[in-house]
Design a protein around this motif. Sequence first.
Motif, PDB file in Angstrom:
ATOM      1  N   GLY A 171       0.825  -1.192   0.000  1.00  0.00           N
ATOM      2  CA  GLY A 171       0.000   0.000   0.000  1.00  0.00           C
ATOM      3  C   GLY A 171       0.863   1.247   0.000  1.00  0.00           C
ATOM      4  O   GLY A 171       2.092   1.177  -0.119  1.00  0.00           O
ATOM      5  N   GLY A 172       0.244   2.403   0.113  1.00  0.00           N
ATOM      6  CA  GLY A 172       0.980   3.651   0.223  1.00  0.00           C
ATOM      7  C   GLY A 172       1.577   4.131  -1.083  1.00  0.00           C
ATOM      8  O   GLY A 172       1.193   3.705  -2.166  1.00  0.00           O
ATOM      9  N   GLN A 173       2.547   5.027  -0.978  1.00  0.00           N
ATOM     10  CA  GLN A 173       3.154   5.652  -2.142  1.00  0.00           C
ATOM     11  C   GLN A 173       3.885   4.649  -3.032  1.00  0.00           C
ATOM     12  O   GLN A 173       3.912   4.801  -4.248  1.00  0.00           O
ATOM     13  CB  GLN A 173       4.130   6.754  -1.697  1.00  0.00           C
ATOM     14  CG  GLN A 173       3.436   7.982  -1.134  1.00  0.00           C
ATOM     15  CD  GLN A 173       2.545   8.638  -2.170  1.00  0.00           C
ATOM     16  OE1 GLN A 173       2.949   8.865  -3.324  1.00  0.00           O
ATOM     17  NE2 GLN A 173       1.308   8.943  -1.787  1.00  0.00           N
ATOM     18  N   ARG A 174       4.468   3.634  -2.424  1.00  0.00           N
ATOM     19  CA  ARG A 174       5.178   2.624  -3.213  1.00  0.00           C
ATOM     20  C   ARG A 174       4.222   1.957  -4.204  1.00  0.00           C
ATOM     21  O   ARG A 174       4.521   1.810  -5.392  1.00  0.00           O
ATOM     22  CB  ARG A 174       5.794   1.578  -2.296  1.00  0.00           C
ATOM     23  CG  ARG A 174       6.508   0.463  -3.046  1.00  0.00           C
ATOM     24  CD  ARG A 174       6.880  -0.679  -2.107  1.00  0.00           C
ATOM     25  NE  ARG A 174       7.767  -0.220  -1.058  1.00  0.00           N
ATOM     26  CZ  ARG A 174       9.084  -0.140  -1.180  1.00  0.00           C
ATOM     27  NH1 ARG A 174       9.653  -0.454  -2.328  1.00  0.00           N
ATOM     28  NH2 ARG A 174       9.836   0.271  -0.178  1.00  0.00           N
ATOM     29  N   VAL A 175       3.049   1.569  -3.734  1.00  0.00           N
ATOM     30  CA  VAL A 175       2.090   0.893  -4.603  1.00  0.00           C
ATOM     31  C   VAL A 175       1.430   1.888  -5.554  1.00  0.00           C
ATOM     32  O   VAL A 175       1.059   1.537  -6.680  1.00  0.00           O
ATOM     33  CB  VAL A 175       1.061   0.117  -3.766  1.00  0.00           C
ATOM     34  CG1 VAL A 175      -0.029  -0.475  -4.637  1.00  0.00           C
ATOM     35  CG2 VAL A 175       1.763  -0.998  -2.985  1.00  0.00           C
ATOM     36  N   GLU A 176       1.300   3.141  -5.159  1.00  0.00           N
ATOM     37  CA  GLU A 176       0.822   4.166  -6.089  1.00  0.00           C
ATOM     38  C   GLU A 176       1.765   4.265  -7.281  1.00  0.00           C
ATOM     39  O   GLU A 176       1.321   4.364  -8.442  1.00  0.00           O
ATOM     40  CB  GLU A 176       0.728   5.509  -5.362  1.00  0.00           C
ATOM     41  CG  GLU A 176       0.361   6.688  -6.252  1.00  0.00           C
ATOM     42  CD  GLU A 176      -1.069   6.651  -6.750  1.00  0.00           C
ATOM     43  OE1 GLU A 176      -1.343   7.257  -7.806  1.00  0.00           O
ATOM     44  OE2 GLU A 176      -1.916   6.006  -6.090  1.00  0.00           O
ATOM     45  N   ARG A 177       3.070   4.218  -7.037  1.00  0.00           N
ATOM     46  CA  ARG A 177       4.038   4.262  -8.135  1.00  0.00           C
ATOM     47  C   ARG A 177       3.943   3.000  -8.991  1.00  0.00           C
ATOM     48  O   ARG A 177       4.075   3.061 -10.221  1.00  0.00           O
ATOM     49  CB  ARG A 177       5.462   4.419  -7.580  1.00  0.00           C
ATOM     50  CG  ARG A 177       5.744   5.791  -6.969  1.00  0.00           C
ATOM     51  CD  ARG A 177       7.218   6.000  -6.739  1.00  0.00           C
ATOM     52  NE  ARG A 177       7.744   5.096  -5.719  1.00  0.00           N
ATOM     53  CZ  ARG A 177       7.786   5.379  -4.419  1.00  0.00           C
ATOM     54  NH1 ARG A 177       7.336   6.554  -3.976  1.00  0.00           N
ATOM     55  NH2 ARG A 177       8.283   4.512  -3.564  1.00  0.00           N
ATOM     56  N   VAL A 178       3.705   1.861  -8.354  1.00  0.00           N
ATOM     57  CA  VAL A 178       3.519   0.624  -9.109  1.00  0.00           C
ATOM     58  C   VAL A 178       2.328   0.751 -10.053  1.00  0.00           C
ATOM     59  O   VAL A 178       2.397   0.367 -11.225  1.00  0.00           O
ATOM     60  CB  VAL A 178       3.320  -0.576  -8.153  1.00  0.00           C
ATOM     61  CG1 VAL A 178       2.783  -1.791  -8.902  1.00  0.00           C
ATOM     62  CG2 VAL A 178       4.630  -0.939  -7.460  1.00  0.00           C
ATOM     63  N   CYS A 179       1.234   1.314  -9.567  1.00  0.00           N
ATOM     64  CA  CYS A 179       0.039   1.456 -10.402  1.00  0.00           C
ATOM     65  C   CYS A 179       0.277   2.405 -11.571  1.00  0.00           C
ATOM     66  O   CYS A 179      -0.277   2.199 -12.670  1.00  0.00           O
ATOM     67  CB  CYS A 179      -1.143   1.917  -9.548  1.00  0.00           C
ATOM     68  SG  CYS A 179      -1.783   0.644  -8.431  1.00  0.00           S
ATOM     69  N   ARG A 180       1.077   3.427 -11.369  1.00  0.00           N
ATOM     70  CA  ARG A 180       1.421   4.302 -12.490  1.00  0.00           C
ATOM     71  C   ARG A 180       2.221   3.542 -13.538  1.00  0.00           C
ATOM     72  O   ARG A 180       2.025   3.726 -14.744  1.00  0.00           O
ATOM     73  CB  ARG A 180       2.188   5.528 -11.993  1.00  0.00           C
ATOM     74  CG  ARG A 180       1.320   6.516 -11.224  1.00  0.00           C
ATOM     75  CD  ARG A 180       1.960   7.894 -11.197  1.00  0.00           C
ATOM     76  NE  ARG A 180       3.207   7.914 -10.442  1.00  0.00           N
ATOM     77  CZ  ARG A 180       3.300   8.200  -9.152  1.00  0.00           C
ATOM     78  NH1 ARG A 180       2.201   8.493  -8.453  1.00  0.00           N
ATOM     79  NH2 ARG A 180       4.470   8.210  -8.543  1.00  0.00           N
ATOM     80  N   TYR A 181       3.133   2.686 -13.092  1.00  0.00           N
ATOM     81  CA  TYR A 181       3.888   1.849 -14.031  1.00  0.00           C
ATOM     82  C   TYR A 181       2.954   0.908 -14.780  1.00  0.00           C
ATOM     83  O   TYR A 181       3.057   0.766 -16.017  1.00  0.00           O
ATOM     84  CB  TYR A 181       4.950   1.054 -13.274  1.00  0.00           C
ATOM     85  CG  TYR A 181       5.484  -0.127 -14.059  1.00  0.00           C
ATOM     86  CD1 TYR A 181       6.339   0.063 -15.140  1.00  0.00           C
ATOM     87  CD2 TYR A 181       5.099  -1.426 -13.737  1.00  0.00           C
ATOM     88  CE1 TYR A 181       6.809  -1.016 -15.877  1.00  0.00           C
ATOM     89  CE2 TYR A 181       5.566  -2.512 -14.467  1.00  0.00           C
ATOM     90  CZ  TYR A 181       6.415  -2.302 -15.536  1.00  0.00           C
ATOM     91  OH  TYR A 181       6.864  -3.362 -16.264  1.00  0.00           O
ATOM     92  N   LEU A 182       2.023   0.270 -14.072  1.00  0.00           N
ATOM     93  CA  LEU A 182       1.088  -0.648 -14.715  1.00  0.00           C
ATOM     94  C   LEU A 182       0.246   0.076 -15.763  1.00  0.00           C
ATOM     95  O   LEU A 182      -0.025  -0.462 -16.844  1.00  0.00           O
ATOM     96  CB  LEU A 182       0.188  -1.299 -13.668  1.00  0.00           C
ATOM     97  CG  LEU A 182       0.896  -2.148 -12.599  1.00  0.00           C
ATOM     98  CD1 LEU A 182      -0.107  -2.628 -11.556  1.00  0.00           C
ATOM     99  CD2 LEU A 182       1.636  -3.321 -13.219  1.00  0.00           C
ATOM    100  N   THR A 183      -0.166   1.295 -15.453  1.00  0.00           N
ATOM    101  CA  THR A 183      -0.939   2.090 -16.407  1.00  0.00           C
ATOM    102  C   THR A 183      -0.125   2.357 -17.675  1.00  0.00           C
ATOM    103  O   THR A 183      -0.644   2.252 -18.793  1.00  0.00           O
ATOM    104  CB  THR A 183      -1.354   3.428 -15.765  1.00  0.00           C
ATOM    105  OG1 THR A 183      -2.126   3.172 -14.583  1.00  0.00           O
ATOM    106  CG2 THR A 183      -2.183   4.260 -16.728  1.00  0.00           C
TER     107      THR A 183
END
Length: 314
Positions: free
Chosen positions: A96-108
């Motif tokens: 969760g948190g900012q780390r996973v937010e960055r992961v989701c941007r990569y996935l997008t």
Amino acid sequence: MAETGASPLPSTPPARSPLFRAEQFVWLNARVLEQRLFAHHFLHGSPDAVEAALDAYRNEDGGYGHALEPDLRGPVSQPLHTAHALRVLDAIGRCGGQRVERVCRYLTAISTADGALPAIHPSQRGYPAAPFVPVVDDPPSDLLSTGPVVGLLHRNEVWHAWLFRATDFCWQAVESLEKSHPYEVEAAVAFLDSAPDRSRAEAAADRLGRLVREQRLAALDPERLDAFPVASGYAPGEHHFPHDFARTPESLARAWFTDDEMARSLDHLAAEQQDDGGWPIRWRQWAPAPALEARSVVTIEALCTLRAYGRYVG
């Protein structure tokens, strides 16, 4: 000798127990990440240490690379590496948190036109990879890469715009499965076990379980493996067992198998521990380093599965 004030070392498992033998294998052969993950699971090790080791595989684009998934070598981020990273973060309660937010941007950024993930992004071209994971220029969406990622994000109550279309893709892919193979079914289970619509997930899992039995995708009797065909393209002996589909008793896939079938499966898993303390990999081996790194991963997975079912591994 004067007291230093340091905290005592965690107690070690009894000598020659399955866990002790696995621990020796991990300390001798594993990457730092798996060493710290083993310590977290079985020796009260800190999740901070696991997270620090995982950081070595993270790239500036928010994804993960550097052979985190051993069969893909090279530095570039890939969906399979990133799914592996999410499994590690989930295991230590940090998905969760900012780390996973960055992961989701990569996935997008790497998603296909329908909003899901390819198995292998073309950026892998030029770096070593297992021959059974071909690199193509315009790869299609794949349930194998998308299902586990979407499931993990839902499991951890992550909400991001990327999830909407990716979740729709997973539902369509799972509910349209006809002729399948074990790894695809495992990816479907990873999605269904955490999909928010539980009644729909249970119905899809019930249908999928019938497909698994009809197509004999699970080896229900380890003593009669010749009765269960290996899927096309798999290595000789690359069978999948009930515990591969239902890694915990809470999985929807657990209902696919009788108590006796699951007991035989877990007995077989426990007996697979080798003389060096590690568990084998059943898929095709193509280079020494990926095979050894993968053995440490599957060793920890085997121990976690046995423990989830109450099997004594200490």
